[in-house]
Design an enzyme around this catalytic site. Structure first.
Site, PDB file in Angstrom:
ATOM      1  N   SER A  60       4.697  -2.873  -6.867  1.00  0.00           N
ATOM      2  CA  SER A  60       3.547  -2.634  -7.718  1.00  0.00           C
ATOM      3  C   SER A  60       2.402  -1.916  -7.020  1.00  0.00           C
ATOM      4  O   SER A  60       2.189  -2.058  -5.826  1.00  0.00           O
ATOM      5  CB  SER A  60       3.042  -3.956  -8.289  1.00  0.00           C
ATOM      6  OG  SER A  60       2.299  -4.624  -7.300  1.00  0.00           O
ATOM      7  N   LYS A  61       1.707  -1.167  -7.811  1.00  0.00           N
ATOM      8  CA  LYS A  61       0.572  -0.425  -7.304  1.00  0.00           C
ATOM      9  C   LYS A  61      -0.532  -1.394  -6.901  1.00  0.00           C
ATOM     10  O   LYS A  61      -1.191  -1.238  -5.885  1.00  0.00           O
ATOM     11  CB  LYS A  61       0.079   0.507  -8.411  1.00  0.00           C
ATOM     12  CG  LYS A  61      -1.076   1.398  -7.995  1.00  0.00           C
ATOM     13  CD  LYS A  61      -1.604   2.156  -9.182  1.00  0.00           C
ATOM     14  CE  LYS A  61      -2.795   3.011  -8.777  1.00  0.00           C
ATOM     15  NZ  LYS A  61      -3.431   3.616  -9.949  1.00  0.00           N
ATOM     16  N   ARG A  62      -0.694  -2.410  -7.712  1.00  0.00           N
ATOM     17  CA  ARG A  62      -1.749  -3.381  -7.467  1.00  0.00           C
ATOM     18  C   ARG A  62      -1.677  -4.039  -6.097  1.00  0.00           C
ATOM     19  O   ARG A  62      -2.680  -4.282  -5.454  1.00  0.00           O
ATOM     20  CB  ARG A  62      -1.687  -4.483  -8.530  1.00  0.00           C
ATOM     21  CG  ARG A  62      -2.405  -4.141  -9.796  1.00  0.00           C
ATOM     22  CD  ARG A  62      -2.554  -5.361 -10.658  1.00  0.00           C
ATOM     23  NE  ARG A  62      -3.336  -6.395  -9.973  1.00  0.00           N
ATOM     24  CZ  ARG A  62      -3.812  -7.463 -10.579  1.00  0.00           C
ATOM     25  NH1 ARG A  62      -3.586  -7.642 -11.851  1.00  0.00           N
ATOM     26  NH2 ARG A  62      -4.515  -8.357  -9.920  1.00  0.00           N
ATOM     27  N   GLY A  80      -0.567  -2.830  -3.526  1.00  0.00           N
ATOM     28  CA  GLY A  80      -0.698  -1.871  -2.438  1.00  0.00           C
ATOM     29  C   GLY A  80       0.553  -1.698  -1.610  1.00  0.00           C
ATOM     30  O   GLY A  80       0.485  -1.393  -0.427  1.00  0.00           O
TER      31      GLY A  80
END
Length: 482
Positions: free
Chosen positions: A254-256, A258
């Site tokens: 996930s992008k969240r 990182g």
RNA sequence: GGCCCAUUGGUCAAGCGGUCAAGACGUCGGCCUCUCACGCCGGAAACAUGGGUUCGAUUCCCAUAUGGGUCACCA
């Protein structure tokens, strides 16, 4: 093969390069290079609401950095431009209208209210949400009238109500679905831009793409694309769908958190070659007992048959190891150059960076580990005398104290303060005292660093710290042990 | 939920009817050694389950379970 292999990477400009996306780009690039074909970059920006400043530049930069050079694209041109979808709107409108005439699509004037209502009813009755074909039943006159009156419209794909549609995928095999499960999706939006469903077909055809490589999330809409190709009478591309990269079972990267983008990894001190090498093998296998490959080697070896069907979990452990392998292959100068920002972050004192690198080179898995490894250089940390107690070295606080007391005068006498001098002088001392190396050198290492583990041993650390600082720490250690 | 797809050690994976079921990461043990690491040697560890087909199934078929994808005027 009569036709040249042409593959494409068609990201939408979201502002970051997801690692799974990069892998797809890599596979497309490898397939093109393997076959002496061409790799084209196309920007899929038909969703105007998702536009992100600088996102396209990031895509260029990432491809250039990793060596996935494209032969055609917005920045370098080519015979089939534009390579930016928002600049091709006239093309899509023309083909959409053409498709209406061919009977493969129809105008739809339903507004949002009616669509919402339709969906609400379907959800309430537990029926899968699907457009009801309302506007497909409009007569030619009715359509003309609404068009003339300027009623906003979209163009929808006309899916046969019965029968099945099949397609072949190189990794998943033959797949057949009932047309009844397919929806009359929007092809051309009311803003005049196409949806992905339409643009990808038109562009892939116009750009002569022979092999379509994309994520398996497109697998279920591929039958609709086939119907489109058929309606236009176009030749189908070879389909290659690849499974997603997962963070762990049941969870996507996930992008969240990182941990999903190429930039995140670069920021954490991973080498681009290691990242590429690792992701190449995540979901694809050359079937060899080798795991370190250059891009060129991968391009020579790549084959669709090695792509696996099931999702792969991203193993940061293995990436760490592989990154370490690449770091060890760096020359000392290259290592120093790349480590410098991390040295500067953690070390203010004047030290011989080359000597430091020599110590760190074999011990670094990723550059972001460096600051913590060298934090003792600027300031001796608080430590407990327990550190001097080591079973294997057969050292105790007492033995360490006398060892260090013996070392002190030897060190004070050394004129030329370098590793060789230190080594010789201390070796002589050890021999003279008739003890094992560890009896003297282990306490020295602790005294120099105050840490349980350090890159290098006592001699190396003392050489690095310099005479004044070393003597200072030595005296402090003796005092601390008294 | 409907539809599509997948399922070999903790992870990546080879295998494509007959193998003591590769290899790598990780893990464990040992060696090397002035700590740690590097390097070297060795160990433990897998065919989701149940039915078929077959002389013989990890390999083929069907269920079940689990996992993934998809059902937008997003890509």
């Amino acid at each position: 093969m009569a036709n040249k292999v042409r593959t494409r990477f068609a990201p939408s400009p979201t502002g970051y390069m997801h690692i799974g996306n990069l892998r797809t780009a890599l596979y497309a690039w490898l397939l093109a290079r393997k076959n002496g074909g061409e790799f084209v970059l196309r920007i899929e920006d038909t969703d105007q609401e998702r536009y992100v400043e600088g996102a396209v530049e990031l895509i260029y930069k990432t491809l250039a950095d990793t060596g996935l050079t494209h032969d055609e694209g917005p920045d370098i041109g080519g015979d089939y431009g534009s390579y930016i979808q928002s600049q091709r709107r006239n093309i899509y409108a023309k083909y959409a209208k053409d498709l209406v005439e061919r009977g493969g699509a129809y105008y739809c004037f339903c507004d949002k209210e009616r669509l919402d209502q339709l969906r609400a009813v379907q959800e309430a009755s537990k029926v899968p949400p699907k457009y009801d074909g309302h506007c497909s039943r409009l007569s030619a006159e009715e359509v003309e009238a609404k068009l003339a009156a300027g009623v906003p419209y979209v163009i929808r794909q006309k899916i046969p109500r019965e029968g099945t549609t099949s397609f072949h995928d190189e990794v998943f095999g033959d797949i057949t679905v009932d047309n009844a499960t397919l929806d009359d999706n929007v092809l051309l939006k009311s803003d005049g831009l196409p949806t992905y469903n339409f643009a990808n077909v038109v562009d892939d055809h116009l750009m002569h793409i022979t092999h379509v490589i994309r994520g398996s999330e497109y697998l279920s809409s591929t039958p609709k694309y086939n119907l489109l190709y058929q309606a236009f009478g176009w030749a189908l591309p070879v389909y290659i769908h690849v499974s997603p990269v997962m963070k762990e079972a049941g969870r996507k990267l996930s992008k969240r958190e990182g941990d999903a983008s190429y930039e995140d990894f670069i920021g954490k001190g991973y080498l681009k070659d290691a990242i590429i090498n690792y992701i190449a093998l995540l979901g694809w296998s050359p079937g060899l007992e080798q795991d370190i490959f250059t891009l060129d080697e991968l391009a020579a070896l790549f084959d669709i048959s090695g792509i696996s069907k099931s999702p792969a979990i991203f193993d940061i452990n293995k990436l760490n190891w592989m990154n370490g392998e690449y770091i060890r292959k760096l020359s000392l100068d290259e290592f120093t150059a790349m480590a410098m920002p991390y040295y500067r972050e953690a070390v203010k004192r004047e030290v011989n960076y080359n000597a430091l690198s020599a110590l760190l080179h074999d011990r670094t898995e990723k550059f972001s580990d460096i600051p913590e490894a060298v934090d003792f250089i600027d300031a001796l940390p608080e430590y407990d005398n327990e550190l001097y107690v080591n079973k294997k070295m057969k050292t105790t606080a007492e033995s360490s104290k006398s060892a260090l007391e013996a070392v002190l005068p030897v060190m004070e006498r050394i004129g030329e303060w370098d590793q060789a001098q230190l080594h010789d002088a201390l070796s002589a001392l050890i021999e003279q005292m008739g003890v094992k190396n560890g009896q003297i050198l282990f306490p020295l290492r602790v005294a120099m660093s105050g840490k349980k583990f350090t890159p290098g041993g006592g001699v190396e650390l003392a050489a690095l710290l310099g005479k004044d600082e070393s003597i200072k720490r030595l005296k402090k250690a003796i005092q601390k042990l008294s």
